[in-house]
Scaffold this motif. Structure first.
Motif, PDB file in Angstrom:
ATOM      1  N   ARG A 129       0.822  -1.212   0.000  1.00  0.00           N
ATOM      2  CA  ARG A 129       0.000   0.000   0.000  1.00  0.00           C
ATOM      3  C   ARG A 129       0.858   1.264   0.000  1.00  0.00           C
ATOM      4  O   ARG A 129       0.461   2.289  -0.561  1.00  0.00           O
ATOM      5  N   ARG A 150       7.955   5.385   5.291  1.00  0.00           N
ATOM      6  CA  ARG A 150       6.861   4.624   4.671  1.00  0.00           C
ATOM      7  C   ARG A 150       6.658   3.281   5.364  1.00  0.00           C
ATOM      8  O   ARG A 150       5.521   2.813   5.497  1.00  0.00           O
ATOM      9  N   GLN A 180       7.143  13.250  -0.844  1.00  0.00           N
ATOM     10  CA  GLN A 180       6.622  11.925  -1.168  1.00  0.00           C
ATOM     11  C   GLN A 180       5.779  11.368  -0.026  1.00  0.00           C
ATOM     12  O   GLN A 180       4.732  10.757  -0.251  1.00  0.00           O
ATOM     13  N   GLU A 183       2.497  13.214  -0.034  1.00  0.00           N
ATOM     14  CA  GLU A 183       1.650  12.705  -1.124  1.00  0.00           C
ATOM     15  C   GLU A 183       1.006  11.382  -0.736  1.00  0.00           C
ATOM     16  O   GLU A 183      -0.161  11.120  -1.054  1.00  0.00           O
ATOM     17  N   LEU A 184       1.752  10.548  -0.010  1.00  0.00           N
ATOM     18  CA  LEU A 184       1.213   9.276   0.466  1.00  0.00           C
ATOM     19  C   LEU A 184       0.078   9.512   1.459  1.00  0.00           C
ATOM     20  O   LEU A 184      -0.972   8.867   1.383  1.00  0.00           O
ATOM     21  N   GLY A 186      -1.862  12.018   1.511  1.00  0.00           N
ATOM     22  CA  GLY A 186      -2.999  12.472   0.715  1.00  0.00           C
ATOM     23  C   GLY A 186      -3.747  11.317   0.078  1.00  0.00           C
ATOM     24  O   GLY A 186      -4.986  11.292   0.076  1.00  0.00           O
ATOM     25  N   ARG A 187      -3.013  10.352  -0.451  1.00  0.00           N
ATOM     26  CA  ARG A 187      -3.660   9.177  -1.064  1.00  0.00           C
ATOM     27  C   ARG A 187      -4.405   8.360  -0.011  1.00  0.00           C
ATOM     28  O   ARG A 187      -5.524   7.893  -0.255  1.00  0.00           O
ATOM     29  N   LEU A 188      -3.796   8.171   1.154  1.00  0.00           N
ATOM     30  CA  LEU A 188      -4.457   7.417   2.215  1.00  0.00           C
ATOM     31  C   LEU A 188      -5.744   8.114   2.648  1.00  0.00           C
ATOM     32  O   LEU A 188      -6.773   7.460   2.879  1.00  0.00           O
ATOM     33  N   ASN A 189      -5.701   9.436   2.741  1.00  0.00           N
ATOM     34  CA  ASN A 189      -6.907  10.165   3.116  1.00  0.00           C
ATOM     35  C   ASN A 189      -7.995  10.009   2.051  1.00  0.00           C
ATOM     36  O   ASN A 189      -9.183   9.850   2.384  1.00  0.00           O
ATOM     37  N   GLN A 190      -7.603  10.023   0.784  1.00  0.00           N
ATOM     38  CA  GLN A 190      -8.575   9.821  -0.292  1.00  0.00           C
ATOM     39  C   GLN A 190      -9.207   8.438  -0.213  1.00  0.00           C
ATOM     40  O   GLN A 190     -10.356   8.238  -0.622  1.00  0.00           O
ATOM     41  N   GLU A 191      -8.465   7.484   0.362  1.00  0.00           N
ATOM     42  CA  GLU A 191      -8.998   6.132   0.554  1.00  0.00           C
ATOM     43  C   GLU A 191      -9.883   6.039   1.799  1.00  0.00           C
ATOM     44  O   GLU A 191     -10.430   4.975   2.096  1.00  0.00           O
ATOM     45  N   TYR A 207      -0.828  20.715   3.303  1.00  0.00           N
ATOM     46  CA  TYR A 207      -1.310  19.500   2.638  1.00  0.00           C
ATOM     47  C   TYR A 207      -2.646  19.037   3.228  1.00  0.00           C
ATOM     48  O   TYR A 207      -3.383  18.295   2.581  1.00  0.00           O
TER      49      TYR A 207
END
Length: 226
Positions: A129, A150, A180, A183-184, A186-191, A207
């Motif tokens: 992930r 990460r 980076q 950005e990760l 942000g993607r987790l929040n979108q999920e 962010y």
């Protein structure tokens, strides 16, 4: 509300003097929000994070996490909440240096008494992930700073917590690695992951969808973001 703090105060004793650190803090978060608490050193933001993370208790006030009255919880109950409802990401990564990335991510699952095969499957999924499926057997000394963070994020997420708490998550990283990691997030929040981040850096705070400023133990300002 996933988080609800009402009139939270935190005092420390210094000799015979009472030192107020948090002063009547009121704060709420809904599930799926991404909020940053920004403030300078000594503002009370780490103390507030420790209370929200069930690492410390307030002197007074009410605190509810996922509907649970934290002030009424025993130490064992708070430990269970930390394990099952909260994922922690720290500035210093806090990885075990002799363990592989996979073993570091598996650690919370071992505390939760998850079987070995399921632990491995969940840990690999968490590392995938965050884009580290090709680094599962690497030890922290073989990873860059950004990769270490990460791994720490994968460890924080492996139990599917209700909220991810990040304390200065880019503080030990160069600017590119920091970008980076953000950005990760942000993607987790979108999920759908609920994220609460503490930072002193306005650029990092930007962010988040929402920024709350703390100064001298008081939540002084709040900005909404589209």
């Amino acid at each position: 509300m996933i988080l609800e703090l009402k009139e939270i105060c935190k005092d420390y004793m210094q000799g015979k003097m009472t030192i107020p650190v948090l002063k009547n803090v009121n704060f709420t978060m809904k599930e799926g929000e991404y909020t940053a608490i920004m403030g300078p050193s000594g503002s009370g933001k780490t103390t507030l994070m420790n209370i929200i993370g069930c690492l410390d208790k307030a002197t007074s006030g009410a605190f509810f996490l996922d509907g649970v009255d934290i002030n009424s919880c025993s130490d064992n109950a708070m430990s269970d909440i930390r394990l099952n409802k909260i994922g922690f990401v720290f500035q210093s990564f806090q990885l075990l240096p002799r363990q592989s990335a996979l073993e570091n991510v598996e650690l919370p699952l071992s505390y939760a008494s998850v079987g070995r095969r399921e632990r491995r499957e969940k840990a690999i999924a968490a590392l995938t992930r965050v884009g580290l499926e090709d680094r599962v057997d690497f030890k922290p000394t073989q990873l860059s700073g950004g990769q270490k963070q990460r791994v720490a994020i994968a460890r924080a997420m492996v139990n599917n917590p209700k909220i991810l708490l990040a304390d200065e998550p880019t503080g030990a990283l160069d600017s590119r690695s920091g970008e980076q990691v953000m950005e990760l997030f942000g993607r987790l929040n979108q999920e759908g992951v609920t994220i609460l981040m503490i930072t002193h850096d306005a650029g990092i705070a930007s962010y988040a969808q929402r920024v709350v400023t703390i100064k001298d133990g008081i939540l002084a300002e709040e900005e909404g973001r589209e």
